[in-house]
Motif scaffolding. Structure first.
Motif, PDB file in Angstrom:
ATOM      1  N   HIS A 132       0.827  -1.200   0.000  1.00 47.92           N
ATOM      2  CA  HIS A 132       0.000   0.000   0.000  1.00 47.92           C
ATOM      3  C   HIS A 132       0.872   1.266   0.000  1.00 47.92           C
ATOM      4  CE1 HIS A 132      -3.759   2.154   0.609  1.00 47.92           C
ATOM      5  NE2 HIS A 132      -3.121   2.891   1.509  1.00 47.92           N
ATOM      6  N   THR A 133       1.945   1.240   0.763  1.00 51.21           N
ATOM      7  CA  THR A 133       2.873   2.376   0.800  1.00 51.21           C
ATOM      8  C   THR A 133       3.537   2.568  -0.554  1.00 51.21           C
ATOM      9  OG1 THR A 133       3.264   2.100   3.157  1.00 51.21           O
ATOM     10  CG2 THR A 133       4.945   3.301   1.913  1.00 51.21           C
ATOM     11  N   ILE A 134       4.017   1.488  -1.136  1.00 47.89           N
ATOM     12  CA  ILE A 134       4.647   1.574  -2.460  1.00 47.89           C
ATOM     13  C   ILE A 134       3.656   2.157  -3.456  1.00 47.89           C
ATOM     14  CG2 ILE A 134       5.610   0.244  -4.386  1.00 47.89           C
ATOM     15  CD1 ILE A 134       6.627  -1.769  -2.199  1.00 47.89           C
ATOM     16  N   LYS A 135       2.452   1.640  -3.445  1.00 56.60           N
ATOM     17  CA  LYS A 135       1.409   2.116  -4.366  1.00 56.60           C
ATOM     18  C   LYS A 135       1.191   3.619  -4.203  1.00 56.60           C
ATOM     19  CE  LYS A 135      -2.883   2.021  -3.336  1.00 56.60           C
ATOM     20  NZ  LYS A 135      -4.322   1.982  -3.171  1.00 56.60           N
ATOM     21  N   GLY A 136       1.050   4.074  -2.970  1.00 60.20           N
ATOM     22  CA  GLY A 136       0.779   5.484  -2.720  1.00 60.20           C
ATOM     23  C   GLY A 136       1.910   6.394  -3.145  1.00 60.20           C
ATOM     24  N   VAL A 137       3.135   6.018  -2.809  1.00 65.76           N
ATOM     25  CA  VAL A 137       4.296   6.827  -3.199  1.00 65.76           C
ATOM     26  C   VAL A 137       4.390   6.892  -4.717  1.00 65.76           C
ATOM     27  CG1 VAL A 137       6.828   6.910  -3.174  1.00 65.76           C
ATOM     28  CG2 VAL A 137       5.573   6.423  -1.064  1.00 65.76           C
ATOM     29  N   CYS A 138       4.200   5.758  -5.362  1.00 62.64           N
ATOM     30  CA  CYS A 138       4.303   5.716  -6.823  1.00 62.64           C
ATOM     31  C   CYS A 138       3.186   6.513  -7.491  1.00 62.64           C
ATOM     32  CB  CYS A 138       4.321   4.278  -7.319  1.00 62.64           C
ATOM     33  SG  CYS A 138       5.845   3.432  -6.871  1.00 62.64           S
ATOM     34  N   GLN A 139       2.018   6.494  -6.906  1.00 64.57           N
ATOM     35  CA  GLN A 139       0.927   7.293  -7.455  1.00 64.57           C
ATOM     36  C   GLN A 139       1.266   8.779  -7.334  1.00 64.57           C
ATOM     37  OE1 GLN A 139      -2.907   6.855  -5.543  1.00 64.57           O
ATOM     38  NE2 GLN A 139      -3.932   7.253  -7.487  1.00 64.57           N
TER      39      GLN A 139
END
Length: 120
Positions: A60-67
């Motif tokens: 979820h953290t990876i997804k958010g940072v990448c978004q």
């Protein structure tokens, strides 16, 4: 390598990142700061330990940072992994972890090449 070329190499959307953060200086700051994030290592460790709740949080953290940074390729696969871990791992989760790792490595490689060529 320019920042725009870095975004092309990592499968991101440079124009979207600039429109979101408003300046190349700020985008550069956060792109380079991405190298300090340990979410991918946490994801891999959590999956090895079968700690799927922690793995979900890392994805979820990876997804958010990448978004936020418009790292489109890594965002898309981490989003799929996030959903595959949401309620406990689905059968496709292990394969998605490998895809996230591959995209993460590609992203880090592009950022390091940019960092080196820009003297950062």
């Amino acid at each position: 390598m320019t920042l725009q070329e870095c975004y092309t190499a990592l499968g991101g959307n440079y124009d979207d990142a600039i429109s979101r953060l408003r300046s190349e200086r700020l985008v550069t700051k956060f792109v380079v700061k991405f190298l300090d994030d340990d979410s991918c290592a946490l994801l891999l460790r959590s999956m090895d330990e079968k700690n799927y709740e922690e793995a979900f949080r890392a994805a979820h953290t990876i997804k958010g940072v990448c978004q936020n940074l418009s790292f489109t390729s890594l965002y898309e696969v981490s989003n799929r992994l996030n959903e595959a871990l949401r309620n406990g791992p689905t059968p496709e989760a292990p394969g998605l972890v490998e895809e996230v790792k591959a995209e993460y490595d590609k992203t880090v490689s592009a950022i390091r090449a940019f960092q080196e060529s820009a003297g950062l």
